[in-house]
Write an enzyme that holds these catalytic residues in place. Sequence first.
Site, mmCIF file in Angstrom:
data_model
loop_
_atom_site.group_PDB
_atom_site.id
_atom_site.type_symbol
_atom_site.label_atom_id
_atom_site.label_comp_id
_atom_site.label_asym_id
_atom_site.label_seq_id
_atom_site.Cartn_x
_atom_site.Cartn_y
_atom_site.Cartn_z
ATOM 1 N N GLY A 196 0.829 -1.213 0.000
ATOM 2 C CA GLY A 196 0.000 0.000 0.000
ATOM 3 C C GLY A 196 0.856 1.253 0.000
ATOM 4 N N ARG B 207 -0.015 5.647 -1.534
ATOM 5 C CA ARG B 207 -0.837 6.715 -0.934
ATOM 6 C C ARG B 207 -0.589 6.782 0.566
ATOM 7 N NH1 ARG B 207 -6.310 6.241 -0.321
ATOM 8 N NH2 ARG B 207 -6.520 4.007 -0.761
ATOM 9 N N ASP C 159 -3.062 -7.340 -4.997
ATOM 10 C CA ASP C 159 -4.053 -7.250 -3.919
ATOM 11 C C ASP C 159 -3.545 -8.165 -2.806
ATOM 12 O OD1 ASP C 159 -6.135 -7.663 -2.189
ATOM 13 O OD2 ASP C 159 -7.666 -7.859 -3.735
ATOM 14 N N ASN D 246 1.725 -2.292 5.449
ATOM 15 C CA ASN D 246 1.001 -1.034 5.687
ATOM 16 C C ASN D 246 -0.420 -1.054 5.109
ATOM 17 O OD1 ASN D 246 0.711 2.099 5.806
ATOM 18 N ND2 ASN D 246 0.513 1.591 3.635
ATOM 19 N N SER E 107 -2.871 -0.095 14.749
ATOM 20 C CA SER E 107 -3.614 1.142 15.012
ATOM 21 C C SER E 107 -3.809 1.304 16.520
ATOM 22 C CB SER E 107 -4.992 1.080 14.346
ATOM 23 O OG SER E 107 -5.818 2.114 14.838
ATOM 24 N N TYR F 132 -12.580 -3.443 12.550
ATOM 25 C CA TYR F 132 -11.263 -2.838 12.315
ATOM 26 C C TYR F 132 -10.374 -3.036 13.556
ATOM 27 C CZ TYR F 132 -7.829 0.886 11.272
ATOM 28 O OH TYR F 132 -6.676 1.606 11.037
ATOM 29 N N SER F 133 -10.941 -2.762 14.732
ATOM 30 C CA SER F 133 -10.160 -2.883 15.978
ATOM 31 C C SER F 133 -9.702 -4.327 16.201
ATOM 32 C CB SER F 133 -10.993 -2.419 17.177
ATOM 33 O OG SER F 133 -11.472 -1.117 16.969
ATOM 34 N N LYS G 68 -6.783 -5.085 13.906
ATOM 35 C CA LYS G 68 -5.539 -4.435 14.320
ATOM 36 C C LYS G 68 -4.990 -5.062 15.621
ATOM 37 C CE LYS G 68 -5.163 -1.509 10.911
ATOM 38 N NZ LYS G 68 -4.084 -1.665 9.913
ATOM 39 N N VAL H 75 4.796 -2.926 20.391
ATOM 40 C CA VAL H 75 3.752 -2.147 19.714
ATOM 41 C C VAL H 75 4.032 -0.692 20.052
ATOM 42 C CG1 VAL H 75 1.277 -1.705 19.514
ATOM 43 C CG2 VAL H 75 2.099 -4.047 19.945
#
Length: 242
Positions: free
Chosen positions: A11, A14, A60, A87, A139, A152-153, A156, A233
């Site tokens: 990734g 961007r 991908d 990333n 994250s 999402y959490s 991550k 982390v």
Amino acid sequence: MKIEKIAIVTGGARGIGKAIVYELAKNENIKIVLNYNHSEENAIEIKKELGNKIEIFKADVSKREEVKKLVNYTLEKFGKIDILINNAGISQEKMFTDITDEDWNNMLQVNLTSVFYTIQEVLPNMIHNKLGCIINISSIWGITGASCEVHYSVAKAGIDGLTKSLAKELGPSNIRVNSVAPGIIMTDMNKNLSNEEIKSITDEIPLGCVGKSEDIAKCVLWLIEDNYTTGQVISPNGGWLI
Ligand code: NAP
């Protein structure tokens, strides 16, 4: 003369990934394979700017076969992989009760299973060389949990669990594995935040500002240059979480 290091950045066309590519490109001893999926024009533009410091490759990363092609391309071109920066990622805001099976599976596939694929594919070469640095971009939400971003959490937090476990398994092979868990960074991922929302977040951050992609890139470069940090982390977040 220092030995050249070869890095893959997923990734990388961007946002945070692009900043990582530019930060690494400043180091004369690092060559980069920039992976992109949809952002082909950006990738070509970056290649024009950075010239033979980088190669670009479309894949991908949520698909095992495409990850294999990315890794094979890198090995054919450079013969080794020293650094892997995972990333690539997606986010989605939804109430937990509205998350569909498809949302859930896609979130885990792109954000977490991709990391499983890339690491498995690069490892034979890293283990053979007894040298490697793997950095997974997780994250702050993986640490604290985020309302309306449960999937999402989870993805991550899964990355951070993978980081810690693998660091133990791969330490004896001289391969370091770390997570970088950013706070709020101004990229396309946060383009839906209103000015009021950004202001109220900023008010909670001791350093008084949201982050820039370059802040994360600098942390990544530090981890690459370090020798003794593994299984950690690290969360550049302006002090939002202390
Ligand atoms: P972004 O601007 O939306 O960029 C996302 C990147 O991921 C793009 O380069 C995109 O590539 C790539 N990507 C997505 N799905 C992919 C796939 N299946 N295969 C290959 N590449 C894929 O987001 P960002 O803010 O830079 O986020 C980068 C990482 O930081 C993500 O893992 C994100 O979760 C994490 N992060 C961001 C923040 C933040 O506040 N921005 C905070 C914490 C963590 P293409 O455009 O080529 O498809």
